[in-house]
Design an enzyme around this catalytic site. Structure first.
Site, PDB file in Angstrom:
ATOM      1  N   PHE A 175     -28.909  18.124 -11.078  1.00 27.17           N
ATOM      2  CA  PHE A 175     -27.909  18.437 -10.052  1.00 27.17           C
ATOM      3  C   PHE A 175     -26.992  19.512 -10.601  1.00 27.17           C
ATOM      4  CE2 PHE A 175     -24.035  18.377  -7.701  1.00 27.17           C
ATOM      5  CZ  PHE A 175     -24.437  18.152  -6.396  1.00 27.17           C
TER       6      PHE A 175
ATOM      7  N   ASP B  70     -24.798  22.893 -18.347  1.00 22.14           N
ATOM      8  CA  ASP B  70     -23.929  22.456 -17.252  1.00 22.14           C
ATOM      9  C   ASP B  70     -23.188  21.196 -17.703  1.00 22.14           C
ATOM     10  OD1 ASP B  70     -22.835  21.208 -15.030  1.00 22.14           O
ATOM     11  OD2 ASP B  70     -24.460  21.794 -13.686  1.00 22.14           O
TER      12      ASP B  70
ATOM     13  N   LYS C  64     -14.847  19.237 -12.700  1.00 25.13           N
ATOM     14  CA  LYS C  64     -14.543  17.800 -12.632  1.00 25.13           C
ATOM     15  C   LYS C  64     -13.342  17.403 -13.508  1.00 25.13           C
ATOM     16  CE  LYS C  64     -18.929  15.908 -10.968  1.00 25.13           C
ATOM     17  NZ  LYS C  64     -18.606  15.022  -9.849  1.00 25.13           N
TER      18      LYS C  64
ATOM     19  N   THR D 203     -11.759  37.123  -4.968  1.00 27.98           N
ATOM     20  CA  THR D 203     -10.316  37.251  -4.735  1.00 27.98           C
ATOM     21  C   THR D 203      -9.518  36.368  -5.692  1.00 27.98           C
ATOM     22  OG1 THR D 203     -10.576  37.861  -2.429  1.00 27.98           O
ATOM     23  CG2 THR D 203      -8.445  36.953  -3.064  1.00 27.98           C
TER      24      THR D 203
END
Lengths: 498, 498
Positions: free
Chosen positions: B219, B325, B356, B381
């Site tokens: 994931f 990750d 997280k 931005t």
């Protein structure tokens, strides 16, 4: 339109405060109104070359750990007030770029200060919820008194997100799920075993070859899905894999509009026909059409309300969703809260995305069928940030209290008239002036655009460009006529330096 | 391992406080240590069915404007303290799910409260910068004393982002640009005219057909690029177009590890060979390998340090980037600050992504060549949110002050031992217990997983699942041994109710 501010940067440096005062006195002779920020500087003050020595030193330090090559200026936010941005060397510039069109109600706005120190803010900062699973008990209320209070007509629901790019991508995801649901025959039709298995391999039919149609010169963000619809500049897209999705031509209008009405109408018709043809023929079926009310990064390209009504009509007829990207145009800058309010649509867009001046992001929708047929299909851990939703609520309050959309409309008209005057005086520097009746969302083309933008700082103005040749104005909603006076004078001064 | 908490929910409702007290007294008999939160409840208290009447009513209201089908509970954050989450009906649950593994130092942490009311926080909330253009003058300092203070060994630079998905996608973009730069012959080789033009049409060669290799069950997020590397469940992926990218098998280890050492080593070898084969043969060349130290959403799948060292070695040999990750594993939960610290790598990963528990997001890197060769290629931005960066700094301070990584390691060992005891007692409910020596990052499989998770609330515990069959524990870093005692007792109780 004369300027009292003719001294060279070096001279100005020595005499900066009197110069600024003199200027602002002149300005007030023209436009007098109660300032929203009584403590704002009366005019820009520039006392060093920009970037100044402190800025240059600090930028080198920053660059060691954070890519600072796109640095514009290291900002002293404690000294920035209202429409004025302060840099690390003490220079204060009139800011008509406003964090890439993202500051609505001025630096250090006192009402936002209250919001930022409220107990609600503190709890949202330190107890960050996974909004889809564990929203705070007052989340519905925060939405209803904030984000949804400003919802576009006909759209009464929201999916919250972090920034423009992911807001747009989540809208695309909703569009794809909706499209496939229609194909399947409704929300109650279960996925096939083949779909369930093939999607785990990123293959058909579970991972379908559908597309989003966007326009040439469009900007919708820079993540993989949004970037596939962005067509602004190669530098945004090079080396990044992209989906094979279609682009239609965005109308290239000729200015002044009054003199090219028929030609422009034909151009828009031609573009609409291209959209329809792509919907009918493109090899990866089009689930939605994505469009900006004014192409912003792409060069401030406008189209008429009739064009957008045409898009709405075509998308309806072909059962394709119509998504309006109001990330840059939304929240008042065009003299209406949402730029698509200018269009008089018969039926609202299917989704409207927002970010930037909202200080939070997401997409509005009205049709409940745009909720995917099962929970957790449109979901992620945070799904936005309630702290930023509280700030948006404060912004909406402030916009209402000070009637800032109306202010932006009238200041925009005033500013546009001034620019039209400059355009007559300096036609070689002002081509295709555009944004009439669109608040302060004004731009023009100029052959020396990059020099114009670079020199603006020395003249006390922070200003941005868009596309290849445009100077774009993106003042805040608290930009008033006396600021417009200063801006017009400085623009003339910049032109004289080119 | 006995429980004093045997009454039915109905009975418990009437006698909730005594029950909780009795329980916590028992707990303290076993593990006594100074609590981090003196004002924490001494144990869970459940006085209504969950969801209770207020929750149900409010959820209906929320659902009118915000898809609430994934609602877990409407939370009263003002009444949540430390490891305890309070719902709208006054129930207080021991929270070992922690906002999908996102709360590190407890609800209403006093130090974060100070951070949230600091002048720096206020200015960052109300003067939100476009960080790539107009960072605040103290941005370098905020990074160096915060995000970068916690940087993984060897990675001294950061690109900041909003959440895990866009952090991962920006890392992918950096990988693709780096790959093409190597192909071109270096940063000084200009783009060709063909590249500049073709990328505007999303076509080769400007928009290359490159790929990211990820693993089955991985994931990595739910935007279009990250979702193309996510292989957790069909519901995450169905109907969303995806890139044709490769997936390798993640090792499926057998437990207990000690009894299957050789078999598991062979499994890992097989998987590494598959990775290497895909890098060599996959039709869309692999720019980077993306991997979680522990596959989290996908079912808490572990692999050995040797496996990850093998991945590092293969990626190096083939000049493919190695991205780790750490969105769910990072910031202390495995008993080291970063989970990949367990691996003893010879050279660090090329990029490490985080979100997280960091409450902000981004990717760390060390090689300056991972900055694209021109500015504005990796840009947007906001590029993150300084308010959330300040919160992460506060979290890092708190972790250091209270030695929370060490706490998580020792509490995790204690908890794991307790769970191993339960697994011996209830083997049918505890399969493949895993996470030994990985702090509190512990999981096990159980045939009645969904019932287990659903019933947990009635027993005063907020707990989550992962993958198809796993119960996953994701307590905060302030989870202590006396909390572990309560959790163990409640788990036994839940099992008895199944």
């Amino acid at each position: 339109m004369t300027s009292v501010f003719r001294c060279s940067p070096k001279l100005r440096s020595a005499a900066r405060i009197p110069a600024a005062r003199a200027l602002s006195t002149t300005a007030h002779l023209r436009a007098t109104e109660k300032p929203y920020f009584p403590n704002e500087p009366t005019g820009p003050s520039v006392s060093t070359a920009i970037p100044g020595p402190k800025n240059t030193k600090a930028a080198t330090e920053l660059n060691e750990v954070f890519d600072a090559r796109s640095l514009n200026m290291l900002t002293d936010y404690s000294q920035s007030v209202g429409n004025y941005i302060a840099d690390l060397d003490g220079n204060k510039l009139l800011d008509v770029y406003a964090q890439i069109a993202s500051i609505p109600v001025g630096y250090n706005n006192p009402h936002l200060q209250q919001v930022a120190t409220s107990p609600e803010m503190v709890t949202s900062l330190i107890n960050r919820p996974a909004l889809g699973n564990f929203p705070s008990a007052d989340w519905a209320n925060i939405l209803k008194t904030g984000i949804l209070k400003a919802a576009p007509k006909g759209l009464d629901q929201v999916f919250t997100a972090m920034a423009g790019s992911d807001a747009n991508e989540c809208a695309y995801k909703a569009a794809f799920m909706y499209y496939r649901q229609l194909q399947r025959g409704g929300p109650h039709v279960e996925f096939t075993e083949e779909e369930l298995q093939s999607t785990m391999e990123n293959h058909l039919p579970g991972s379908p070859h559908l597309s989003i149609l966007s326009f040439k010169s469009a900007f919708h963000g820079r993540l993989f899905g949004s970037l596939s619809t962005t067509r602004s500049k190669p530098i945004h897209k090079l080396d990044i894999p992209a989906f094979d999705w279609p682009q239609a031509t965005f109308p290239l209008l000729k200015y002044p509009l009054e003199e090219h009405a028929q030609e422009n109408a034909q151009e828009e018709q031609r573009c609409l026909q291209e959209v329809e043809r792509l919907i009918q023929e493109f090899h990866n079926p089009v689930a939605a059409v994505m469009v900006e009310p004014i192409q912003s990064e792409g060069g401030d390209n406008h189209a008429s309300p009739a064009f957008f009504r045409g898009l709405r009509e075509i998308t309806k007829r072909h059962n394709v969703l119509f998504i309006v990207d109001e990330v840059q145009t939304g929240v008042g800058a065009t003299g209406k809260f949402w730029a698509h309010d200018h269009w008089n649509l018969d039926s609202p867009p299917d989704m409207v995305t927002f970010s930037k001046k909202a200080q939070t992001a997401g997409y509005y929708y009205g049709n409940p069928a745009l909720r995917p047929n099962k929970p957790y299909r449109q979901f992620n851990t945070w799904m936005g940030d309630p702290s930023r939703a509280l700030i948006f609520r404060g912004i909406i309050d402030e916009i209402e209290r000070l009637n800032l959309v109306e202010n932006t409309k009238s200041t925009g008209d005033y500013l546009y008239a001034g620019l039209a005057g400059l355009a007559t005086k300096y036609p070689e520097h002002f081509q295709n002036l555009r944004g009439k009746n669109r608040g302060t969302f004004i731009a023009w083309d100029t052959p020396k655009r990059d020099q114009f933008v670079a020199k603006a700082k020395s003249q006390g103005v922070n200003i941005g460009g868009s596309g290849q040749n445009a100077v774009r104005l993106r003042p805040m909603l608290v930009f008033q006529k006396h600021h417009a006076d200063i801006l017009l004078e400085r623009i003339e001064q910049i032109i004289k330096l080119l």
